[in-house]
Motif scaffolding. Sequence first.
Motif, PDB file in Angstrom:
ATOM      1  N   THR A 184       0.811  -1.222   0.000  1.00 45.12           N
ATOM      2  CA  THR A 184       0.000   0.000   0.000  1.00 45.12           C
ATOM      3  C   THR A 184       0.838   1.261   0.000  1.00 45.12           C
ATOM      4  OG1 THR A 184      -0.182  -0.325   2.392  1.00 45.12           O
ATOM      5  CG2 THR A 184      -2.066  -0.946   1.052  1.00 45.12           C
ATOM      6  N   SER A 186       5.106   2.737  -0.659  1.00 39.68           N
ATOM      7  CA  SER A 186       6.542   2.536  -0.809  1.00 39.68           C
ATOM      8  C   SER A 186       7.231   3.877  -0.929  1.00 39.68           C
ATOM      9  CB  SER A 186       6.875   1.723  -2.068  1.00 39.68           C
ATOM     10  OG  SER A 186       6.689   0.348  -1.839  1.00 39.68           O
ATOM     11  N   ALA A 187       8.393   3.991  -0.354  1.00 37.02           N
ATOM     12  CA  ALA A 187       9.219   5.169  -0.550  1.00 37.02           C
ATOM     13  C   ALA A 187      10.629   4.694  -0.865  1.00 37.02           C
ATOM     14  CB  ALA A 187       9.218   6.055   0.692  1.00 37.02           C
ATOM     15  N   VAL A 188      11.255   5.387  -1.795  1.00 33.57           N
ATOM     16  CA  VAL A 188      12.596   5.007  -2.231  1.00 33.57           C
ATOM     17  C   VAL A 188      13.552   6.147  -1.935  1.00 33.57           C
ATOM     18  CG1 VAL A 188      14.032   4.295  -4.174  1.00 33.57           C
ATOM     19  CG2 VAL A 188      11.618   3.617  -4.079  1.00 33.57           C
ATOM     20  N   ILE A 240       9.510  -0.129 -11.553  1.00 35.99           N
ATOM     21  CA  ILE A 240       8.196   0.142 -10.983  1.00 35.99           C
ATOM     22  C   ILE A 240       7.143  -0.237 -11.998  1.00 35.99           C
ATOM     23  CG2 ILE A 240       6.691   1.915 -10.055  1.00 35.99           C
ATOM     24  CD1 ILE A 240       9.301   3.316  -9.166  1.00 35.99           C
ATOM     25  N   PHE A 242       3.698  -0.613 -13.642  1.00 37.21           N
ATOM     26  CA  PHE A 242       2.393   0.018 -13.757  1.00 37.21           C
ATOM     27  C   PHE A 242       1.430  -0.839 -14.564  1.00 37.21           C
ATOM     28  CE2 PHE A 242       5.252   3.665 -13.178  1.00 37.21           C
ATOM     29  CZ  PHE A 242       4.687   4.188 -12.039  1.00 37.21           C
ATOM     30  N   LEU A 245      -2.202  -1.384 -13.971  1.00 35.92           N
ATOM     31  CA  LEU A 245      -3.074  -0.252 -14.199  1.00 35.92           C
ATOM     32  C   LEU A 245      -3.524  -0.151 -15.653  1.00 35.92           C
ATOM     33  CD1 LEU A 245      -0.676   1.940 -12.234  1.00 35.92           C
ATOM     34  CD2 LEU A 245      -3.035   1.681 -11.537  1.00 35.92           C
TER      35      LEU A 245
ATOM     36  N   ILE B  86       5.767   9.315  -7.378  1.00 43.97           N
ATOM     37  CA  ILE B  86       5.729   8.664  -8.683  1.00 43.97           C
ATOM     38  C   ILE B  86       4.402   7.931  -8.782  1.00 43.97           C
ATOM     39  CG2 ILE B  86       6.754   6.915 -10.164  1.00 43.97           C
ATOM     40  CD1 ILE B  86       9.350   7.392  -9.057  1.00 43.97           C
ATOM     41  N   GLY B  87       3.594   8.327  -9.688  1.00 46.13           N
ATOM     42  CA  GLY B  87       2.313   7.653  -9.816  1.00 46.13           C
ATOM     43  C   GLY B  87       1.888   7.628 -11.256  1.00 46.13           C
ATOM     44  N   LEU B  88       0.609   7.488 -11.484  1.00 39.22           N
ATOM     45  CA  LEU B  88       0.124   7.303 -12.846  1.00 39.22           C
ATOM     46  C   LEU B  88       0.207   8.575 -13.664  1.00 39.22           C
ATOM     47  CD1 LEU B  88      -3.081   5.358 -13.697  1.00 39.22           C
ATOM     48  CD2 LEU B  88      -0.764   5.135 -14.554  1.00 39.22           C
ATOM     49  N   ARG B 183       2.162   7.319 -17.341  1.00 39.11           N
ATOM     50  CA  ARG B 183       3.481   6.712 -17.179  1.00 39.11           C
ATOM     51  C   ARG B 183       3.332   5.203 -17.331  1.00 39.11           C
ATOM     52  NH1 ARG B 183       7.481   8.798 -12.647  1.00 39.11           N
ATOM     53  NH2 ARG B 183       7.353  10.535 -14.085  1.00 39.11           N
ATOM     54  N   TRP B 185       6.240   3.078 -17.647  1.00 38.80           N
ATOM     55  CA  TRP B 185       7.400   2.348 -17.150  1.00 38.80           C
ATOM     56  C   TRP B 185       8.295   3.288 -16.345  1.00 38.80           C
ATOM     57  CZ3 TRP B 185      12.610   3.222 -18.477  1.00 38.80           C
ATOM     58  CH2 TRP B 185      13.512   2.271 -17.997  1.00 38.80           C
ATOM     59  N   SER B 186       8.827   2.779 -15.267  1.00 35.19           N
ATOM     60  CA  SER B 186       9.806   3.547 -14.500  1.00 35.19           C
ATOM     61  C   SER B 186      10.854   2.614 -13.927  1.00 35.19           C
ATOM     62  CB  SER B 186       9.148   4.288 -13.330  1.00 35.19           C
ATOM     63  OG  SER B 186       8.542   5.482 -13.750  1.00 35.19           O
ATOM     64  N   LEU B 238      11.540   9.230  -3.051  1.00 36.95           N
ATOM     65  CA  LEU B 238      10.483   8.971  -4.017  1.00 36.95           C
ATOM     66  C   LEU B 238       9.372   8.216  -3.326  1.00 36.95           C
ATOM     67  CD1 LEU B 238      12.832   7.764  -6.873  1.00 36.95           C
ATOM     68  CD2 LEU B 238      11.868  10.050  -6.565  1.00 36.95           C
ATOM     69  N   ASP B 239       8.188   8.680  -3.551  1.00 39.70           N
ATOM     70  CA  ASP B 239       7.028   8.079  -2.930  1.00 39.70           C
ATOM     71  C   ASP B 239       6.258   7.373  -4.033  1.00 39.70           C
ATOM     72  OD1 ASP B 239       5.311   8.903  -0.157  1.00 39.70           O
ATOM     73  OD2 ASP B 239       4.215   8.004  -1.808  1.00 39.70           O
ATOM     74  N   ILE B 240       6.130   6.082  -3.914  1.00 41.75           N
ATOM     75  CA  ILE B 240       5.466   5.343  -4.983  1.00 41.75           C
ATOM     76  C   ILE B 240       4.020   5.139  -4.606  1.00 41.75           C
ATOM     77  CG2 ILE B 240       5.437   3.228  -6.324  1.00 41.75           C
ATOM     78  CD1 ILE B 240       8.482   3.149  -5.741  1.00 41.75           C
ATOM     79  N   PHE B 242       0.399   3.883  -4.764  1.00 42.55           N
ATOM     80  CA  PHE B 242      -0.432   2.764  -5.202  1.00 42.55           C
ATOM     81  C   PHE B 242      -1.909   3.064  -5.009  1.00 42.55           C
ATOM     82  CE2 PHE B 242       3.593   0.706  -4.028  1.00 42.55           C
ATOM     83  CZ  PHE B 242       3.874   0.119  -5.237  1.00 42.55           C
ATOM     84  N   ASP B 244      -4.104   4.627  -6.720  1.00 41.51           N
ATOM     85  CA  ASP B 244      -4.972   4.432  -7.867  1.00 41.51           C
ATOM     86  C   ASP B 244      -5.488   2.999  -7.933  1.00 41.51           C
ATOM     87  OD1 ASP B 244      -4.841   7.009  -8.886  1.00 41.51           O
ATOM     88  OD2 ASP B 244      -2.928   6.601  -9.862  1.00 41.51           O
ATOM     89  N   LEU B 245      -4.790   2.127  -7.229  1.00 42.50           N
ATOM     90  CA  LEU B 245      -5.135   0.714  -7.295  1.00 42.50           C
ATOM     91  C   LEU B 245      -6.105   0.319  -6.198  1.00 42.50           C
ATOM     92  CD1 LEU B 245      -1.452  -0.128  -7.734  1.00 42.50           C
ATOM     93  CD2 LEU B 245      -3.148  -0.769  -9.429  1.00 42.50           C
ATOM     94  N   HIS B 248      -9.641  -1.513  -6.639  1.00 43.85           N
ATOM     95  CA  HIS B 248      -9.812  -2.886  -7.117  1.00 43.85           C
ATOM     96  C   HIS B 248     -10.518  -3.759  -6.090  1.00 43.85           C
ATOM     97  CE1 HIS B 248      -7.248  -2.904 -10.750  1.00 43.85           C
ATOM     98  NE2 HIS B 248      -6.793  -1.824 -10.175  1.00 43.85           N
TER      99      HIS B 248
END
Lengths: 248, 248
Positions: A184, A186-188, A240, A242, A245, B86-88, B183, B185-186, B238-240, B242, B244-245, B248
Amino acid sequence: MTFLTRSATGYSTWRLIADQLRSEIVDGSFAPETKMPTEGELADRFGVHRNTIRQSIAVLVEEGLVARRQGSGTFVVPHTLLVHRIGLRTRLSNSARQPDATSNRPIASEIVANPPQEVASRLRLEGRPALQIETVADVNGTTIARSTAWFDVALTPDLDVHLRQTRSVTKALRAVGIDDYVRTWSAVSARIANRVEAEDMNLPSGSIVLVVRSVNSLLDGTPLQYTSTRFRADRVELDIDFSDLAGH
Amino acid sequence: MTFLTRSATGYSTWRLIADQLRSEIVDGSFAPETKMPTEGELADRFGVHRNTIRQSIAVLVEEGLVARRQGSGTFVVPHTLLVHRIGLRTRLSNSARQPDATSNRPIASEIVANPPQEVASRLRLEGRPALQIETVADVNGTTIARSTAWFDVALTPDLDVHLRQTRSVTKALRAVGIDDYVRTWSAVSARIANRVEAEDMNLPSGSIVLVVRSVNSLLDGTPLQYTSTRFRADRVELDIDFSDLAGH
DNA sequence: AATAGACGTCTAGATAAGTAGACAAATCAG
DNA sequence: CTGATTTGTCTACTTATCTAGACGTCTATT
């Protein structure tokens, strides 16, 4: 090539050169299996004495990136840049390229009364203790990651007992009735490896690690697991995903 | 504290100490606005002479992390760890914490006949030239990222003309009829900043950058834009996303 | 087999980094 | 105002790093 002097950077000359050569190896400027320039050529290129070049190359030999053959030359050892996928249902063991022999080894576990503040808040512990599990991940015999996971003991009773029996976090979770969970958050980030990490992953000190902090939750949204994973940045990149989606 | 010697690491002592102190500032061990230990205390702690500590602190002063006040002490300057999501549908300008005055400045653009191999394959260029755009991103007056983008000129005719007029990549894209993209691919990696990056972001050499390579595509899946963004790792994580998911 | 080219090892000297200590200048508490 | 504390600056000295060059050993080519 004009090169930075150690005085300005705080790096010794041999390390500056070693870092430069490593990046050229990793990004493919020096292809695997091919011969590197000779020590004399590199000494000319960087404007230093051959002895300094030798010290730089010694670092790369130590790291396993190149091999020296007396009388012949220095050669780039075949290596793989591992791609680790971060997605919805990924585990540490999922690597993009196959076949890779990946293993996750739990090396220690312990119930801690007061986990770090971020762990407590992300897991909504509210004073409850957490089970802390340390693992290392090996791919093809090379340790590429060092991971620390925390679980709310209230959600995972006897997880540590099962962990000792199964020697696998996934199996132990299944044993306590947890089959599915999603990532739910993640941070990098990236930083210099600390001494313990450098030792566990057999890295030269000063190496860079990619730090992934993440929370996995049960399907109802209850946070289950907080994990901090440190990947060696010279061998791992994060992919990452996607694709889940794409259906939107 | 036992500390690594420079001989083993290739780092000068003052840089090792500067790195250690910086990490303690960034992770909050030394809180903003508070007084650091005195130079004498730090010299004792690290087992070095006070002059060496002074050199380490000079680095942090240069980076704007601490300020010295003669007669009084050394103090941690208030700073922000930026969180980049980082998101959609995220763009470089979207930062998690508000309010931040973020600006993206295109600094150069040029049509290149032969972009790097990865760019060509990810954009499926098949020999066509690409428009390369260099930008820097500032937050509150500090440069935190350096970005290079490539576009397929066949998909974006006259993008460079509009870029020069609007001085904004997003506006220029809108001007050529592209309003929405996702986006697809990352990949995230980390390495030492090269000289150009260090200069553009005003970083001390040897600094770490987080490298995000990504592809944005049109809604039908056609790859539109390949971007490589280098964030300074000392200020950005970086904050990923999720979220948008979650539906589901 | 001879030889050129490449890595392996060593010693001596030059340069840079770190140590040591003294003293000046600014700040703050009492 | 006084004195203790803390940063600012300087010089001399020690230690580590880098340069310089000689010579050895191994490999591949001719």
